[in-house]
Enzyme design. Structure first.
Site, PDB file in Angstrom:
ATOM      1  N   SER A  54       0.794  -1.228   0.000  1.00 26.67           N
ATOM      2  CA  SER A  54       0.000   0.000   0.000  1.00 26.67           C
ATOM      3  C   SER A  54       0.823   1.273   0.000  1.00 26.67           C
ATOM      4  O   SER A  54       0.346   2.311  -0.456  1.00 26.67           O
ATOM      5  CB  SER A  54      -0.941   0.011   1.211  1.00 26.67           C
ATOM      6  OG  SER A  54      -0.206  -0.008   2.424  1.00 26.67           O
TER       7      SER A  54
ATOM      8  N   HIS B 109      -5.677  -3.570  -1.666  1.00 23.37           N
ATOM      9  CA  HIS B 109      -5.403  -2.556  -2.681  1.00 23.37           C
ATOM     10  C   HIS B 109      -5.388  -3.162  -4.085  1.00 23.37           C
ATOM     11  O   HIS B 109      -4.672  -2.680  -4.969  1.00 23.37           O
ATOM     12  CB  HIS B 109      -4.088  -1.850  -2.377  1.00 23.37           C
ATOM     13  CG  HIS B 109      -4.155  -0.988  -1.155  1.00 23.37           C
ATOM     14  ND1 HIS B 109      -4.614   0.310  -1.181  1.00 23.37           N
ATOM     15  CD2 HIS B 109      -3.855  -1.261   0.145  1.00 23.37           C
ATOM     16  CE1 HIS B 109      -4.572   0.814   0.041  1.00 23.37           C
ATOM     17  NE2 HIS B 109      -4.124  -0.109   0.857  1.00 23.37           N
TER      18      HIS B 109
ATOM     19  N   LYS C 272     -12.580  -0.149   0.589  1.00 20.88           N
ATOM     20  CA  LYS C 272     -11.834   0.614  -0.408  1.00 20.88           C
ATOM     21  C   LYS C 272     -12.635   0.630  -1.706  1.00 20.88           C
ATOM     22  O   LYS C 272     -13.553   1.416  -1.855  1.00 20.88           O
ATOM     23  CB  LYS C 272     -10.430   0.035  -0.552  1.00 20.88           C
ATOM     24  CG  LYS C 272      -9.595   0.250   0.712  1.00 20.88           C
ATOM     25  CD  LYS C 272      -8.193  -0.278   0.580  1.00 20.88           C
ATOM     26  CE  LYS C 272      -7.323   0.118   1.761  1.00 20.88           C
ATOM     27  NZ  LYS C 272      -7.801  -0.367   3.061  1.00 20.88           N
TER      28      LYS C 272
END
Length: 417
Positions: free
Chosen positions: A204, A232, A263
């Site tokens: 990340s 991610h 996310k």
């Protein structure tokens, strides 16, 4: 008589000593805080007064601010259909369950999301958590015992590190993305009953992608399982957005995947583990963050379900990110900035000095662009940076304006000519 004798001889606690202990603790804490300020690593919290999105309102700033630091990769955090799905779930299922899952905290909504996520990742089963931090905290202690070994990339996320600390397995770290060092550690772990290789799919802070093809090949050679954290990557890496394992063609060779709903998939909250059904069943019985945390609120589950449906309906949103990411990276590199990582929408602008990263982020906000400086302990000392994150919701004009603000700020601080 003995109890009475002790009560007579034991003096009462002095209130002054109690006050002194509090004062001493306060002094220690203030000293720690001052050290953070002096080092330039203080992490302030700016107040957003609008919905999350590519353009936001920030308390103390005039007008609309371009947001380039959210994990809102697909731009779904405030998507009208995702928001409405949360409202519908709120009206139908209530605000929360007031219970953990195994008592009276499991609704058909939770089971439906778990089923959909397992299908999405092409795994046997899925278990939901309050966050992916909890998913990482709850996995390793259950899966691994003292006779096992866990082999972890040295730059894995803090939640992975903390989760591994909770287990009793032999812990071996290998150099960041080094297949040579991983092989040496696998050889060292051959006497263990079970070996688990643990890595972020995408790291990340740097936006670099783990070499999963090589990792899987080594795992197969030395009889190890492979775990990846896909926070991610889920939703936008790979042809169908399945993540790093799809991108690199190893979906059938990675055994356990942890990821997040916080996310790309709506951005609200929640994490999960997908993998073999016996593992998921065991986690339901023994994983402490699952057993002792309230169920995910129905509005969060409803929003995540709709976000997943939108992703399954079309890959256009995810595919649009690649061109936008390269637009930013190419322009910044041409301007003289050092951008870490590769083609990932995490674009770290490397600056080195913590104070410089903080000052530049403040100046960027004055120019109408919201970014954040990252420094120790979030990243290693001497590797401070401003982490820019590209969203599918950003326009080309947004990206160009962000680059222009970086050039102006970079010249002011002598970073670029």
């Amino acid at each position: 008589c003995w109890i009475l004798f002790r009560c007579v001889l034991t003096p009462p606690a002095s209130p002054r000593r109690g006050h002194a202990a509090v004062a001493d603790a306060r002094a220690i804490l203030e000293s720690e805080l001052e050290g953070i300020r002096v080092a330039g690593t203080w992490k302030g919290e700016r107040i957003i007064t609008s919905k999350q999105g590519p353009r936001i309102n920030v308390d103390g700033s005039r007008g609309t601010i371009l947001n380039f630091c959210a994990n809102n990769y697909l731009g779904l955090s405030s998507h009208p259909e995702v928001v409405q799905a949360g409202v519908d779930a709120l009206n139908t299922y209530g605000a929360g369950l007031s219970s953990v899952r195994f008592i009276c905290g499991t609704q058909d909504l939770h089971k439906e999301l778990e089923r959909r996520l397992a299908e999405f990742h092409e795994r046997e089963d899925c278990i939901l958590y309050a966050s992916c931090f909890d998913a990482n905290a709850g996995l390793f202690e259950v899966l691994l015992g003292p006779e096992d070994a866990v082999l972890s990339d040295e730059l894995n996320h803090a939640s992975i590190i903390d989760g591994i600390r909770l287990c009793r397995a032999k812990r071996l770290r290998y150099k960041h993305m080094s297949l040579e060092d991983l092989e040496a550690r696998l050889q060292e772990a051959q006497s263990s009953r079970m070996r688990l290789v643990v890595t972020d799919g995408v790291f990340s802070m740097d936006g670099d992608v783990a070499p999963l093809e090589g990792i899987c090949a080594l795992a197969e050679r030395y009889g190890a399982l492979v775990f990846i954290d896909e926070c991610h990557a889920t939703g936008f890496l790979g042809a169908r957005g399945r993540g790093t394992d799809e991108l690199l063609g190893v979906m059938d060779r990675v055994h356990i995947v942890n990821s997040t709903l916080g996310k790309a998939l709506g951005g609200a909250a929640g994490g999960y583990t997908v993998g073999p059904k016996p593992l998921i069943d065991l986690l339901r019985q023994r994983s402490r963050p699952y057993l002792f945390s309230n169920s995910l609120p129905p509005p969060v589950v409803g929003s995540a379900l709709r976000a997943l449906e939108l992703l399954l309906a079309s890959s256009h949103i995810a595919q649009s990110m690649a061109a936008k990411t390269m637009r930013f990276r190419d322009q910044m590199t041409e301007a003289g900035f050092t951008i870490a990582g590769s083609a990932h929408p995490i674009c770290p602008v490397m600056l080195g000095d913590a104070r410089l990263a903080s000052l530049m982020a403040d100046d960027m906000l004055k120019l109408g662009v919201y970014v954040v400086g990252f420094s120790f302990p979030v990243v290693p000392k001497g590797k401070a940076r401003i982490r820019v994150q590209i969203s599918a919701a950003h326009s080309d004009q947004d990206i160009d304006r962000c680059v222009e603000a970086f050039i102006q700020t970079g010249r002011k601080h002598g970073v670029v000519a």
